[in-house]
Design a protein around this motif. Sequence first.
Motif, short mmCIF file in Angstrom:
data_model
loop_
_atom_site.label_atom_id
_atom_site.label_comp_id
_atom_site.label_asym_id
_atom_site.label_seq_id
_atom_site.Cartn_x
_atom_site.Cartn_y
_atom_site.Cartn_z
N LYS A 1 0.56 -1.52 0.30
CA LYS A 1 0.48 -0.05 0.14
C LYS A 1 0.85 0.85 -0.09
N GLY A 2 2.08 1.06 -0.17
CA GLY A 2 2.81 2.73 -0.70
C GLY A 2 2.86 2.74 0.61
N VAL A 3 3.38 2.42 2.18
CA VAL A 3 4.20 2.51 3.58
C VAL A 3 5.12 2.69 3.75
N THR A 4 5.23 3.95 4.06
CA THR A 4 7.13 4.61 3.97
C THR A 4 7.38 5.23 5.64
N ILE A 5 6.58 4.81 6.30
CA ILE A 5 6.69 5.06 8.02
C ILE A 5 7.35 3.57 8.29
N PRO A 6 7.67 3.46 9.72
CA PRO A 6 8.69 2.00 10.16
C PRO A 6 7.34 1.02 10.71
N VAL A 7 8.25 -0.30 9.61
CA VAL A 7 7.37 -1.20 9.30
C VAL A 7 7.83 -2.81 10.37
N ALA A 8 7.06 -3.20 10.73
CA ALA A 8 7.33 -4.56 11.54
C ALA A 8 6.58 -5.53 11.11
N VAL A 9 7.18 -6.88 11.60
CA VAL A 9 6.32 -7.48 10.84
C VAL A 9 6.80 -9.46 11.10
N SER A 10 5.92 -10.18 12.04
CA SER A 10 6.30 -11.24 12.39
C SER A 10 4.93 -12.12 11.32
N ALA A 11 5.83 -12.85 10.91
CA ALA A 11 5.53 -14.57 9.54
C ALA A 11 4.94 -15.12 10.56
N PHE A 12 3.71 -16.32 10.30
CA PHE A 12 3.31 -16.97 11.13
C PHE A 12 2.90 -17.99 10.12
N THR B 1 8.79 -8.47 1.53
CA THR B 1 8.73 -7.67 2.90
C THR B 1 9.67 -6.47 2.75
N GLU B 2 10.69 -6.87 2.81
CA GLU B 2 11.92 -5.69 2.50
C GLU B 2 11.73 -4.72 1.23
N LYS B 3 11.14 -5.24 0.05
CA LYS B 3 10.76 -4.87 -0.95
C LYS B 3 9.24 -3.94 -0.90
N ALA B 4 8.83 -4.47 -0.03
CA ALA B 4 7.59 -3.93 -0.12
C ALA B 4 7.83 -2.40 1.31
N PHE B 5 8.25 -3.06 1.88
CA PHE B 5 8.32 -1.75 3.47
C PHE B 5 9.96 -1.37 3.48
N PRO B 6 10.05 -0.09 2.72
CA PRO B 6 11.16 0.59 2.57
C PRO B 6 12.25 0.31 4.39
N LYS B 7 11.02 1.32 5.08
CA LYS B 7 11.33 0.99 6.70
C LYS B 7 11.21 0.17 7.32
N LEU B 8 11.76 -1.27 6.80
CA LEU B 8 11.21 -2.13 7.94
C LEU B 8 12.13 -2.60 9.23
N ILE B 9 11.55 -2.68 10.10
CA ILE B 9 12.66 -2.39 11.58
C ILE B 9 12.77 -3.88 12.28
N HIS B 10 11.81 -5.35 11.66
CA HIS B 10 11.95 -6.01 12.32
C HIS B 10 10.55 -6.81 11.29
N TYR B 11 11.54 -8.23 10.67
CA TYR B 11 11.15 -9.08 10.30
C TYR B 11 12.14 -10.87 10.79
N ASN B 12 10.55 -11.60 11.49
CA ASN B 12 10.75 -12.28 12.33
C ASN B 12 9.52 -13.59 11.80
N ARG B 13 10.73 -14.71 11.28
CA ARG B 13 9.57 -16.05 11.18
C ARG B 13 9.82 -16.48 11.90
N LEU B 14 8.09 -16.92 12.39
CA LEU B 14 7.53 -17.96 13.74
C LEU B 14 7.67 -19.51 13.41
N PRO B 15 7.68 -20.19 14.24
CA PRO B 15 7.96 -21.77 14.11
C PRO B 15 5.99 -22.08 14.41
N LYS B 16 5.47 -20.69 14.64
CA LYS B 16 3.79 -21.60 15.12
C LYS B 16 2.84 -20.61 14.91
N GLY B 17 1.96 -20.55 14.68
CA GLY B 17 0.78 -19.88 14.52
C GLY B 17 0.18 -20.31 13.21
#
Length: 422
Positions: free
Chosen positions: A356-367, A379-395
């Motif tokens: 959606k063209g988000v330009t502010i800091p974004v954190a992503v938790s991938a379940f 995720t890195e391409k979609a959010f130029p200000k990615l401050i956190h990314y984590n791929r979780l094992p469950k959920g």
Amino acid sequence: MAHAETSSPARSGVEVAQASVNGASEAQPAVDETIRPFQFRATDEAIADLQRRVKATRWPSQELVRDDTQGVRLATMQKLADYWANQYDWRKIETRLDALPQFVTNIDGVDIHFIHVKSKHPNALPVIITHGWPGSIIEQMKIIDPLTNPTAHGGSASDAFDVVIPSIPGYGFSGKPTELGWDPQRVARAWAVLMDRLGYKKYVAQGGDWGDAVNEALQKPAGLLGIHTNMPGTLPDNISAALAGGPQPTGLTGDEEYAWKQLDFFYKHRVGYALEMGARPQTLYGLDDSPIALAAWMIDHDPESQKLIGRVFDGASEGLTRDDILDNITLYWLTNTGLSSGRLFWESKLAFFAPKGVTIPVAVSAFPDEIYTAPRSWTEKAFPKLIHYNRLPKGGHFAAWEQPEVFTKELRASFRSLRSSN
């Protein structure tokens, strides 16, 4: 704060202490924009009517397959119905809700209900958390105390949040819009007004499903420091084109291939509920007339959530309980919001899962059991200000509800770098 006991958006036979001034005309007095305390209590008659309707269900014939490829299985629904009619107790969740500070305020002609819990710790970071469909404020109840009282849940005082959890208009205890135009962008603007009205000049936002769409649209207020999402919009153009019938994507990494297969399955086999609500929500009268129709429609959302709910009613304990599931469905029933919640799909013109063209800091938790597990590369391409990314094992789709401890840790880690701006 003024107290108001007036009319309710809920089903007949339900008592609510809530202000209700929707769609005021020029001849009517000015809308009351004060913040007023809120409490909900279903009448005994409303609960008895629910139980009667569940027991009177006219059941269809059994599916002709040995899995859920034709829809929610008859055995699952009959187990759910038996528990709902004979053992489930709405008063338990009602008591838990009543113990939380709840309020209502009118924004843009609609009564907005919200939970607001302040931390005892100084300098707590305000966060507004938005549910999705088929969810509600009940999704986030398990994370309220860990976020506001971190020292009692393995965190430090510096991890504390003030928590605001609103009900989207047309959902739960919020009012039903009486005019067109309540799309995710308008909800986002209302949230900005709400946070300002609460006195928060700097804050963060969290959401998945519709909550993500709202938050990705909520990037304009100066006070918004960043957002966290557990269902981000990250699809590259070639993936979107392939889902629309274009050529199959090539050259994908392992994580990208996994996400593509999830999306391909969803679009081929499970997106029907969203298409129907996006095209003809008013046709779904059964959602407001039959509790079993409502329950089946809500359960048949995404493959992993449906399988999880089936296992729960078979006796498994996997993050959600039978009461958890029925608390959420019963909230929709008692507030008569099965159909009205679907109108958000009709109103929205946003493409599913697209950036959606988000330009502010974004954190992503991938379940892993979400509709799709967003790869880091997308995720890195979609959010130029990615401050956190984590791929979780469950959920899965209801991450805060299913995995509250993991989800709480994700929010703490996601926003830690932004606290110095608070």
